[in-house]
Design a protein around this motif. Structure first.
Motif, PDB file in Angstrom:
ATOM      1  N   GLY A  65      26.628  28.956  38.484  1.00 53.95           N
ATOM      2  CA  GLY A  65      27.392  28.441  39.088  1.00 53.95           C
ATOM      3  C   GLY A  65      28.917  28.861  39.190  1.00 53.95           C
ATOM      4  O   GLY A  65      29.676  28.633  40.230  1.00 53.95           O
ATOM      5  N   LEU A  66      29.448  29.366  38.080  1.00 50.41           N
ATOM      6  CA  LEU A  66      30.705  29.761  38.019  1.00 50.41           C
ATOM      7  C   LEU A  66      30.983  30.953  38.574  1.00 50.41           C
ATOM      8  O   LEU A  66      32.229  31.183  39.131  1.00 50.41           O
ATOM      9  N   GLU A  67      30.145  31.880  39.044  1.00 47.57           N
ATOM     10  CA  GLU A  67      30.259  32.951  39.574  1.00 47.57           C
ATOM     11  C   GLU A  67      30.676  32.681  41.162  1.00 47.57           C
ATOM     12  O   GLU A  67      31.145  33.494  41.848  1.00 47.57           O
ATOM     13  N   LEU A  68      30.284  31.445  41.707  1.00 47.46           N
ATOM     14  CA  LEU A  68      30.855  30.987  42.839  1.00 47.46           C
ATOM     15  C   LEU A  68      32.328  31.053  42.937  1.00 47.46           C
ATOM     16  O   LEU A  68      33.089  30.823  44.005  1.00 47.46           O
ATOM     17  N   LEU A  69      32.904  30.592  41.635  1.00 47.17           N
ATOM     18  CA  LEU A  69      34.693  30.269  41.794  1.00 47.17           C
ATOM     19  C   LEU A  69      35.319  31.847  41.285  1.00 47.17           C
ATOM     20  O   LEU A  69      36.508  31.716  40.962  1.00 47.17           O
ATOM     21  N   ARG A  70      34.585  33.035  41.031  1.00 55.23           N
ATOM     22  CA  ARG A  70      35.071  34.049  40.592  1.00 55.23           C
ATOM     23  C   ARG A  70      36.419  34.665  41.379  1.00 55.23           C
ATOM     24  O   ARG A  70      37.125  35.198  40.871  1.00 55.23           O
ATOM     25  N   ARG A  71      36.384  34.368  42.665  1.00 55.86           N
ATOM     26  CA  ARG A  71      37.491  34.817  43.425  1.00 55.86           C
ATOM     27  C   ARG A  71      38.713  33.690  43.583  1.00 55.86           C
ATOM     28  O   ARG A  71      39.894  33.989  43.926  1.00 55.86           O
ATOM     29  N   THR A  72      38.240  32.445  43.802  1.00 54.04           N
ATOM     30  CA  THR A  72      39.214  31.250  44.210  1.00 54.04           C
ATOM     31  C   THR A  72      39.765  30.418  43.055  1.00 54.04           C
ATOM     32  O   THR A  72      40.739  29.945  43.135  1.00 54.04           O
ATOM     33  N   ALA A  73      38.762  30.644  41.805  1.00 49.71           N
ATOM     34  CA  ALA A  73      39.406  29.870  40.671  1.00 49.71           C
ATOM     35  C   ALA A  73      38.914  30.620  39.517  1.00 49.71           C
ATOM     36  O   ALA A  73      38.131  30.255  38.582  1.00 49.71           O
ATOM     37  N   PRO A  74      39.439  31.725  39.409  1.00 46.47           N
ATOM     38  CA  PRO A  74      38.760  32.772  38.234  1.00 46.47           C
ATOM     39  C   PRO A  74      39.180  32.191  36.960  1.00 46.47           C
ATOM     40  O   PRO A  74      38.383  32.421  35.861  1.00 46.47           O
ATOM     41  N   GLN A  75      40.548  31.995  36.699  1.00 47.57           N
ATOM     42  CA  GLN A  75      40.597  31.370  35.391  1.00 47.57           C
ATOM     43  C   GLN A  75      39.829  30.131  34.738  1.00 47.57           C
ATOM     44  O   GLN A  75      39.514  30.066  33.850  1.00 47.57           O
ATOM     45  N   THR A  76      39.840  29.171  35.956  1.00 44.59           N
ATOM     46  CA  THR A  76      39.074  28.094  35.725  1.00 44.59           C
ATOM     47  C   THR A  76      37.522  28.502  35.267  1.00 44.59           C
ATOM     48  O   THR A  76      36.993  27.869  34.048  1.00 44.59           O
TER      49      THR A  76
ATOM     50  N   ASP B  15      31.142  39.520  33.983  1.00 40.17           N
ATOM     51  CA  ASP B  15      31.644  39.532  35.457  1.00 40.17           C
ATOM     52  C   ASP B  15      32.911  38.423  35.581  1.00 40.17           C
ATOM     53  O   ASP B  15      33.833  38.841  36.278  1.00 40.17           O
ATOM     54  N   LEU B  16      32.813  37.354  34.741  1.00 38.22           N
ATOM     55  CA  LEU B  16      33.866  36.220  35.001  1.00 38.22           C
ATOM     56  C   LEU B  16      35.139  36.831  34.386  1.00 38.22           C
ATOM     57  O   LEU B  16      36.165  36.738  34.946  1.00 38.22           O
ATOM     58  N   VAL B  17      35.127  37.555  33.119  1.00 36.02           N
ATOM     59  CA  VAL B  17      36.260  38.109  32.487  1.00 36.02           C
ATOM     60  C   VAL B  17      36.887  39.210  33.526  1.00 36.02           C
ATOM     61  O   VAL B  17      38.049  39.034  33.652  1.00 36.02           O
ATOM     62  N   TYR B  18      35.889  39.779  34.207  1.00 38.39           N
ATOM     63  CA  TYR B  18      36.468  41.096  35.121  1.00 38.39           C
ATOM     64  C   TYR B  18      37.263  40.341  36.329  1.00 38.39           C
ATOM     65  O   TYR B  18      38.334  40.642  36.704  1.00 38.39           O
ATOM     66  N   ALA B  19      36.534  39.215  36.771  1.00 34.54           N
ATOM     67  CA  ALA B  19      37.092  38.680  37.825  1.00 34.54           C
ATOM     68  C   ALA B  19      38.328  37.991  37.738  1.00 34.54           C
ATOM     69  O   ALA B  19      39.353  37.794  38.476  1.00 34.54           O
ATOM     70  N   ALA B  20      38.604  37.395  36.324  1.00 35.27           N
ATOM     71  CA  ALA B  20      39.918  36.607  36.015  1.00 35.27           C
ATOM     72  C   ALA B  20      41.031  37.501  36.067  1.00 35.27           C
ATOM     73  O   ALA B  20      42.167  37.120  36.573  1.00 35.27           O
ATOM     74  N   VAL B  21      40.571  38.819  35.569  1.00 32.35           N
ATOM     75  CA  VAL B  21      41.789  39.593  35.706  1.00 32.35           C
ATOM     76  C   VAL B  21      42.036  40.135  37.058  1.00 32.35           C
ATOM     77  O   VAL B  21      43.363  40.308  37.125  1.00 32.35           O
ATOM     78  N   LEU B  22      41.338  40.388  37.924  1.00 35.64           N
ATOM     79  CA  LEU B  22      41.360  41.045  38.973  1.00 35.64           C
ATOM     80  C   LEU B  22      41.982  40.071  40.142  1.00 35.64           C
ATOM     81  O   LEU B  22      42.843  40.543  40.886  1.00 35.64           O
ATOM     82  N   TYR B  23      41.330  39.056  40.089  1.00 41.33           N
ATOM     83  CA  TYR B  23      41.713  37.777  41.208  1.00 41.33           C
ATOM     84  C   TYR B  23      42.788  36.816  40.767  1.00 41.33           C
ATOM     85  O   TYR B  23      43.263  36.013  41.485  1.00 41.33           O
ATOM     86  N   GLY B  24      43.045  36.923  39.370  1.00 40.29           N
ATOM     87  CA  GLY B  24      43.853  35.592  38.798  1.00 40.29           C
ATOM     88  C   GLY B  24      45.330  35.977  39.104  1.00 40.29           C
ATOM     89  O   GLY B  24      45.800  37.031  39.749  1.00 40.29           O
ATOM     90  N   LYS B  25      46.023  35.245  38.431  1.00 44.95           N
ATOM     91  CA  LYS B  25      47.533  35.256  38.760  1.00 44.95           C
ATOM     92  C   LYS B  25      48.184  36.575  37.720  1.00 44.95           C
ATOM     93  O   LYS B  25      47.281  37.018  36.848  1.00 44.95           O
ATOM     94  N   PRO B  26      49.247  37.182  38.323  1.00 45.93           N
ATOM     95  CA  PRO B  26      49.814  38.504  37.516  1.00 45.93           C
ATOM     96  C   PRO B  26      49.934  37.848  35.959  1.00 45.93           C
ATOM     97  O   PRO B  26      49.505  39.043  34.942  1.00 45.93           O
ATOM     98  N   SER B  27      50.419  36.821  35.473  1.00 42.00           N
ATOM     99  CA  SER B  27      50.460  36.378  34.123  1.00 42.00           C
ATOM    100  C   SER B  27      49.099  36.515  33.298  1.00 42.00           C
ATOM    101  O   SER B  27      49.222  36.976  32.265  1.00 42.00           O
ATOM    102  N   ALA B  28      48.019  35.970  34.240  1.00 41.18           N
ATOM    103  CA  ALA B  28      46.617  36.003  33.520  1.00 41.18           C
ATOM    104  C   ALA B  28      46.350  37.390  33.553  1.00 41.18           C
ATOM    105  O   ALA B  28      45.466  37.620  32.401  1.00 41.18           O
TER     106      ALA B  28
END
Length: 419
Positions: free
Chosen positions: A74-85, A112-125
């Motif tokens: 289910g978290l894969e659905l949030l990988r682009r919109t809420a990657p850190q969450t 993949d969640l780790v990858y998405a959090a860095v790629l789509y997350g905020k610059p600080s993240a």
């Protein structure tokens, strides 16, 4: 009701409003939906075939591993919109999975969640997550080495790095390339915008130059034609009319020749047209003589004085500017000057060429041609382009009386300014 995120949308953007009601902030990207479905399906198949990562847990049934699997899917659905969450919740799901028989699909989706959090997350993240995963990898490796006291514990550190640190490192590389591409695109757009601005400025400058050249070449002839045609119509004398028509014909032919020269300059690709050379200071004698002929009926006498000590050729832009200033000043004298002398003086003081044209200021009887003021503007533009100075206005003559004087100082050498 759902709604698509626009391109470049980042996490934390406000929810959309549609039809007066608050809608969900996003519709999952189709690729994210595909990953979630494939991950969940693969994990279920692995569980059905009994392919687990660990041995059976005495306190938990094998089916419990499906709970972390479902959460991570289910978290894969949030990988682009809420990657850190998604990464935070996914971390807890991965820890919980370690207390079950384990599922390889859960671990792969977590990477993949780790990858998405860095790629789509905020610059600080994007800066913080790789450092954090590296420290976690080091801590896990050292901890298990101290616990097991066996070099095989290093394998646990390698697995930890593959699950957390390597995906974040890969995402950093991809994000840097993406940002570099975006920067290059913006730079290309700015370059194109600057080029368009330069082109527009060049077009404007060229149109101004053409207008100035056209005015300076034709105004003198048309002014003479207007004055003498008015005289021919208003004075009932055959000799006067014949003389006026002669002047009109002469100026018509000369004006036509000037127009052809300008057309030749514009048609640079037309080999059949050979543009004449630009006017120089050596042509001023003929210019003053022509003005003397045109102004004879108006009571004007034109005089040319060349007081230069050295009369060698100067830079082409300087000679052209001086010629046009004299030409426009004679045209203005023909239009507005009172009967009397019109004096053209050339001088050179050091690195400055002096051009001065003076005429009697007063009221003149007889026909006069209207003025628009464009000639003075053109003279100032020519002088400004060369870095010189120009003054035009009424003055007092040495022997008394008011005169209209135009005086310009043009630098004859590059880098010399009259200001």
């Amino acid at each position: 009701m759902y709604w698509h995120l626009p391109p470049g949308h980042e996490a934390g953007a406000p929810f959309g409003v549609l039809d007066g009601s608050v809608s969900l902030p996003f519709r999952p990207h189709r690729h994210d939906v595909l990953l979630a479905v494939l991950g969940l399906s693969g994990g279920v198949l692995l569980w059905l075939f009994g392919l687990h990562l660990q041995g059976n847990r005495a306190l938990m049934a094998p089916w419990v591993c499906l709970v972390p699997l479902a959460v991570v899917s289910g978290l894969e659905l949030l990988r682009r919109t809420a990657p850190q969450t998604g990464l935070v919740i996914g971390t807890f799901a991965l820890v919980a999975d370690q207390f079950t028989v384990g599922n390889l699909a859960t671990v792969l989706m977590f990477t993949d969640l780790v990858y998405a959090a860095v790629l789509y997350g905020k610059p600080s993240a994007a800066r913080r997550i790789p450092v954090t995963t590296f420290l976690i990898t080091v801590a896990v490796t050292v901890g298990f080495l101290a616990w097991f006291r066996n070099p095989q514990a290093l394998l646990i550190g390698v697995v930890t790095a593959m699950v957390s640190f390597l995906p974040s490192l890969t995402a950093v590389s991809v994000r840097n390339h993406r940002d570099a591409a975006e920067t290059a695109r913006l730079h290309a757009e700015q370059t194109a915008l600057l080029a368009e601005m330069d082109r527009a400025q060049a077009v404007t400058a060229e149109r101004t130059r053409m207008a100035r050249e056209l005015h300076d070449m034709v105004a003198n002839h048309l002014s003479a034609i207007a004055i003498h045609s008015t005289a021919a119509l208003s004075i009932d004398d055959p000799e006067t009319s014949r003389g006026a028509l002669g002047v009109i014909r002469e100026n018509s032919v000369d004006g036509l020749a000037e127009m052809r020269r300008l057309i030749g300059l514009l048609r640079t690709g037309d080999a059949a047209v050979e543009p004449a050379a630009s006017p120089t200071l050596t042509s001023l004698d003929a210019l003053v003589e022509q003005a003397r002929t045109n102004a004879a009926s108006s009571g004007l006498s034109c005089v040319f004085e060349d007081a230069r000590e050295e009369r060698g050729p100067l830079a082409a832009p300087v000679e052209l500017a001086a010629y046009r200033i004299v030409q426009e000043s004679l045209t203005n004298a023909l239009k507005h000057a009172a009967p009397g002398p019109v004096t053209v003086r050339l001088g050179q003081r050091g690195p400055l060429l002096t051009v001065e044209v003076s005429s009697v200021l007063g009221v003149r009887d007889g026909p006069r041609a209207p003025g628009s003021g464009a000639g003075l503007v053109g003279m100032r533009e020519r002088v400004a382009l060369l870095g010189g100075t120009i003054d035009a206005g009424p003055s007092t003559a040495t022997g008394g009386g008011d005169i209209w004087r135009v005086r310009a100082e043009l630098p004859v050498e590059e880098g010399v300014s009259g200001r």
